[in-house]
Design an enzyme around this catalytic site. Structure first.
Site, PDB file in Angstrom:
ATOM      1  N   CYS A  28       0.820  -1.217   0.000  1.00  0.00           N
ATOM      2  CA  CYS A  28       0.000   0.000   0.000  1.00  0.00           C
ATOM      3  C   CYS A  28       0.853   1.266   0.000  1.00  0.00           C
ATOM      4  CB  CYS A  28      -0.876   0.029   1.237  1.00  0.00           C
ATOM      5  SG  CYS A  28      -1.874  -1.428   1.436  1.00  0.00           S
ATOM      6  N   HIS A  36      21.698 -36.131  -2.995  1.00  0.00           N
ATOM      7  CA  HIS A  36      20.953 -36.641  -1.833  1.00  0.00           C
ATOM      8  C   HIS A  36      19.454 -36.629  -2.062  1.00  0.00           C
ATOM      9  CE1 HIS A  36      24.593 -37.046   0.484  1.00  0.00           C
ATOM     10  NE2 HIS A  36      24.948 -35.825   0.099  1.00  0.00           N
ATOM     11  N   LYS A  64      15.766 -14.190  -8.666  1.00  0.00           N
ATOM     12  CA  LYS A  64      15.564 -13.203  -9.743  1.00  0.00           C
ATOM     13  C   LYS A  64      14.733 -13.821 -10.858  1.00  0.00           C
ATOM     14  CE  LYS A  64      16.199 -10.051  -8.422  1.00  0.00           C
ATOM     15  NZ  LYS A  64      16.500 -10.082  -7.076  1.00  0.00           N
ATOM     16  N   ARG A  74       5.351  -0.010  -5.977  1.00  0.00           N
ATOM     17  CA  ARG A  74       5.327  -0.758  -4.724  1.00  0.00           C
ATOM     18  C   ARG A  74       4.395  -1.961  -4.797  1.00  0.00           C
ATOM     19  NH1 ARG A  74       6.900   2.406  -0.144  1.00  0.00           N
ATOM     20  NH2 ARG A  74       5.449   1.229   1.126  1.00  0.00           N
ATOM     21  N   GLU A  84      10.946 -14.602  -9.687  1.00  0.00           N
ATOM     22  CA  GLU A  84      10.025 -13.505  -9.351  1.00  0.00           C
ATOM     23  C   GLU A  84       9.609 -12.682 -10.561  1.00  0.00           C
ATOM     24  OE1 GLU A  84      11.435 -10.556  -6.538  1.00  0.00           O
ATOM     25  OE2 GLU A  84      13.444 -10.623  -7.357  1.00  0.00           O
ATOM     26  N   LYS A 129       6.995  -4.000  -3.666  1.00  0.00           N
ATOM     27  CA  LYS A 129       8.379  -3.569  -3.502  1.00  0.00           C
ATOM     28  C   LYS A 129       8.802  -3.584  -2.046  1.00  0.00           C
ATOM     29  CE  LYS A 129      12.346  -1.916  -4.716  1.00  0.00           C
ATOM     30  NZ  LYS A 129      13.285  -2.925  -5.261  1.00  0.00           N
ATOM     31  N   ASN A 159      -2.097   2.580   5.581  1.00  0.00           N
ATOM     32  CA  ASN A 159      -1.132   1.517   5.269  1.00  0.00           C
ATOM     33  C   ASN A 159      -0.883   0.747   6.551  1.00  0.00           C
ATOM     34  OD1 ASN A 159      -0.804   2.613   2.789  1.00  0.00           O
ATOM     35  ND2 ASN A 159       1.326   3.225   3.051  1.00  0.00           N
ATOM     36  N   GLY A 160      -0.750  -0.562   6.456  1.00  0.00           N
ATOM     37  CA  GLY A 160      -0.441  -1.339   7.660  1.00  0.00           C
ATOM     38  C   GLY A 160      -1.579  -2.292   7.979  1.00  0.00           C
ATOM     39  N   TRP A 177      -2.912  -2.804  -1.437  1.00  0.00           N
ATOM     40  CA  TRP A 177      -2.475  -4.169  -1.729  1.00  0.00           C
ATOM     41  C   TRP A 177      -3.267  -5.035  -0.752  1.00  0.00           C
ATOM     42  CZ3 TRP A 177       0.232  -8.266   0.640  1.00  0.00           C
ATOM     43  CH2 TRP A 177       0.834  -9.187  -0.232  1.00  0.00           C
ATOM     44  N   GLU A 185      20.219 -16.237  -5.036  1.00  0.00           N
ATOM     45  CA  GLU A 185      19.725 -14.953  -5.543  1.00  0.00           C
ATOM     46  C   GLU A 185      19.403 -15.043  -7.042  1.00  0.00           C
ATOM     47  OE1 GLU A 185      18.514 -12.354  -4.601  1.00  0.00           O
ATOM     48  OE2 GLU A 185      18.885 -10.762  -6.041  1.00  0.00           O
TER      49      GLU A 185
HETATM   50  O1  M6R Z   1      13.411  -3.791   1.277  1.00  0.00           O
HETATM   51  P1  M6R Z   1      14.042  -5.075   1.708  1.00  0.00           P
HETATM   52  O2  M6R Z   1      15.455  -5.197   1.228  1.00  0.00           O
HETATM   53  O3  M6R Z   1      13.947  -5.298   3.193  1.00  0.00           O
HETATM   54  O4  M6R Z   1      13.206  -6.192   1.003  1.00  0.00           O
HETATM   55  C1  M6R Z   1      13.451  -7.546   1.238  1.00  0.00           C
HETATM   56  C2  M6R Z   1      12.759  -8.413   0.225  1.00  0.00           C
HETATM   57  O5  M6R Z   1      11.373  -8.215   0.271  1.00  0.00           O
HETATM   58  C3  M6R Z   1      13.250  -8.135  -1.197  1.00  0.00           C
HETATM   59  O6  M6R Z   1      14.625  -8.315  -1.313  1.00  0.00           O
HETATM   60  C4  M6R Z   1      12.527  -9.054  -2.200  1.00  0.00           C
HETATM   61  O7  M6R Z   1      12.919 -10.376  -2.009  1.00  0.00           O
HETATM   62  C5  M6R Z   1      12.780  -8.610  -3.628  1.00  0.00           C
HETATM   63  N1  M6R Z   1      11.590  -8.782  -4.399  1.00  0.00           N
HETATM   64  C6  M6R Z   1      13.828  -9.381  -4.324  1.00  0.00           C
HETATM   65  O8  M6R Z   1      14.058  -8.947  -5.615  1.00  0.00           O
END
Ligand code: M6R
Length: 606
Positions: free
Chosen positions: A2, A502, A483, A27, A486, A601, A101-102, A75, A479
């Site tokens: 949000c 294993h 990438k 976001r 997502e 985000k 928000n929250g 959201w 990582e």
């Molecule tokens: O803002 P932050 O670094 O705390 O966010 C952590 C994760 O939500 C963030 O890295 C998320 O995994 C991304 N979508 C990865 O690309």
């Protein structure tokens, strides 16, 4: 997740609110709305779906006249993404409108209480209790109603409130959810994210938990929970507007991938002076007694921590534990004053990360935040902060946020090694030289993989991809897989190469490409053997290795390259071709790269 915005001034509010919401689009959200005060009446417009729909519905805001208002992108958490559940919510008497928000954790009890008192609920949201509480406690003084209302709320909130009886004032309140006030000349703004403010003002003040503010065209007054005024320091936002524009790139993600050399340079250069590392306000005395380090974060930031662990342990000979914040917060964590908690976060507002940090602080840990957003919660809670100077990161998938976190972790590792006396002068100088080269290495990694787009076409049809590696290569595999999944929605798994046999090797066949990461000299040969094993079972192998490496050429079907560099620091360059690979696969598959489905985000709820 949000986003909220607010405006009071002399201009038409609605177009400005819509513009602010568009800046928060990245976001992630599923509905949007605005409320504007016009001649003592609140006009609300809200829709499911994109802000573009709201712009259309309101004719760019022209249908909602007035010079004071609030806006929201939602959201969905409580209740489906529908017009009715979208914010703003109105009180039954139409006097108050609220955006939030929250999460209000005690909303069910409040809803019951308010229903029993005759209040009628329109939506399924937790937020709606707030607007009815305002109506209930209002007796001619909006400020008093806000104080009483927030005192009843448990959970997190950034709130925007307008009241028809206070036609010149917009209220904003904060508890555990970011809220920034922007000060202009004859007009004031608020937003949950600085990107919505920078087009209008660079002068901001950050509300702290429990504070609220009354904004009028002529100024801003901040109050504590008891209603006493609080003096807040004005701060200046250094980010430029250009940094939040696409600048000719097709997507923010691609732009941000290419910004990495500059972002890494901006992050390390001011901290490398002569032959010394200067970590802002962190002093050797702060670190001398540290005997153990715990790193906590979520998502990619957690994976940056996984890579950083190897550098810190190798150089400082201290035990480093990397914990997912969502697990650490409920793990009854063992902490003491000899434990340093390093908290990694791009946004500084990730709910799990904040909660884990609070839990560990309460148990005596010293805290060091590595964070990108100035003034964010993770920054303000920490004993020490090292900012990553990545600039605004708009794409949901982090790239420069991750690599700048690695850069700070490497600086920290070498500084800490010096403090602990675990590195010789000669080795310090060699590694210092390696750190100075990081921006070039990242640039080289961008330049030396012109074939990535072709490889994305070749592998982009796979329904599942394994990323394998050992040690630092394993951290990068995690990582790299995140990438890919997502943004392209292809199942991907980062796996410790030695663990395949294993059980998981049962999945390997000609439909299951394997990306083998082989940049860690000490274990690369072992991963090469694992690559041979998966090849023998029909998998195509795409290897990532140092430029000029010939060992893999005989095994791999395809190669991506990383420049020769210190293996401990190699993840910062090794991730780059994998970011490009994920980007081009997603583009090939027609995905919404900057705003992947279901993602936000900044994950400000648990
Ligand atoms: O803002 P932050 O670094 O705390 O966010 C952590 C994760 O939500 C963030 O890295 C998320 O995994 C991304 N979508 C990865 O690309």
């Amino acid at each position: 997740m949000c986003g909220i915005v607010g405006y009071v001034g002399a201009q038409a509010a609605a177009p400005l609110l819509l513009e602010g919401l568009l800046k928060l689009e990245y976001r992630g959200y599923d509905s949007a709305g605005i409320a504007v005060m016009n001649d003592g009446q609140l006009l609300v417009s809200k829709v499911k779906g994109r802000i573009a729909n709201l712009c259309e519905k309101t004719e760019g805001g022209r249908q909602v006249p007035g010079t004071i208002g609030i806006g929201h992108t939602r959201w969905a958490t409580h209740g489906a993404p529908t017009d009715v559940n979208a914010h703003p919510h109105l009180s039954n008497d139409g006097r108050f409108a609220v955006v939030h928000n929250g999460i209000i954790e005690n909303y069910l009890a409040l809803r019951e209480e308010l229903t029993a008192k005759g209040f009628h609920f329109e939506s399924d949201t937790d937020t709606e209790v707030i607007v009815h509480l305002l109506e209930r406690y209002y007796a001619g003084d909006v400020k008093a109603a806000v104080i009483k209302t927030v005192s009843r709320l448990q959970g997190s909130y950034a709130l925007g409130v307008v009241c028809a009886d206070a036609p010149n004032t917009v209220f904003a309140a904060r508890e555990a959810s970011p809220l920034i006030i922007g000060l202009g000349s004859g007009e004031q703004y608020f937003a949950s994210d600085v990107t919505a403010l920078v087009p209008y003002t660079r002068s901001v003040l950050y509300l702290d938990d429990g504070e609220f503010a009354a904004l009028t065209a002529n100024g801003v007054t901040v109050f504590n929970g008891a209603g006493q005024t609080v003096d807040k320091p004005l701060q200046h936002i250094a980010w430029d507007i250009q940094a939040a524009e696409k600048d000719g790139f097709d997507h923010f993600m691609l732009k941000e991938i290419f910004e990495q050399p500059a972002a890494v340079r901006a992050t390390i250069a001011p901290r490398m002076r002569g032959r010394a590392i200067c970590l802002d306000d962190v002093r050797a005395d702060d670190l001398k007694n540290i005997r153990r380090i715990v790193i906590t974060a979520c998502g990619s930031a957690y994976y940056a921590g996984c890579a950083g662990k190897y550098a810190i342990e190798a150089l400082c000979r201290l035990p480093v534990q990397v914990e997912l914040a969502s697990e650490l917060r409920y793990s009854d964590p063992l902490m003491d004053e000899q434990t340093l908690l390093i908290v990694l976060s791009q946004s500084g507002e990730t709910a799990d990360t904040i909660a884990a940090m609070k839990e560990c602080k309460a148990r005596g840990a010293k805290t060091l935040s590595i964070v990108n957003v100035v003034g964010s919660t993770v920054a303000t809670l920490a004993d020490h902060v090292l900012y990553t100077h990545a600039g605004p990161e708009i794409a949901v998938a982090t790239t420069k946020g991750y690599t700048t976190q690695l850069a700070v972790l490497y600086l920290f590792a070498l500084y800490m090694a010096q403090v602990q006396g675990t590195v010789s002068g000669e080795e310090f100088n060699r590694l210092f030289g390696e750190l100075e080269q990081l921006p070039h290495r990242v640039q080289n990694a961008l330049d030396m993989n012109p074939g990535t787009e072709r490889l994305a076409r070749k592998y982009g049809g796979a329904s599942s991809v394994f990323f394998i590696g050992r040690n630092t290569d394993y951290a990068v595999a995690l990582e790299g897989a995140l990438k890919l999944k997502e943004i392209s929605y292809i199942h991907a798994e980062g796996y410790a190469a030695g663990e395949l046999k294993h059980g998981t090797i049962a999945l390997i066949d000609e439909h299951q490409p394997v990306i083998a990461l082989c940049c860690n000299g000490a274990v690369a040969d072992k991963t090469v053997s694992n690559a041979v094993e998966v090849k023998a079972r029909g998998a195509e192998v795409l290897a990532v290795t140092f430029k000029g490496d010939t060992t893999l050429a005989a095994v791999a079907d395809d190669m991506l390259f990383v420049p020769h560099m210190e293996p401990l620091f190699a993840p910062i360059a090794e991730i780059v071709p994998l970011q490009l690979f994920a980007y081009y696969v997603a583009r090939e598959n027609g995905c919404d790269i900057d705003k992947p489905k279901n993602l936000a985000k900044s994950v400000t709820v648990e």
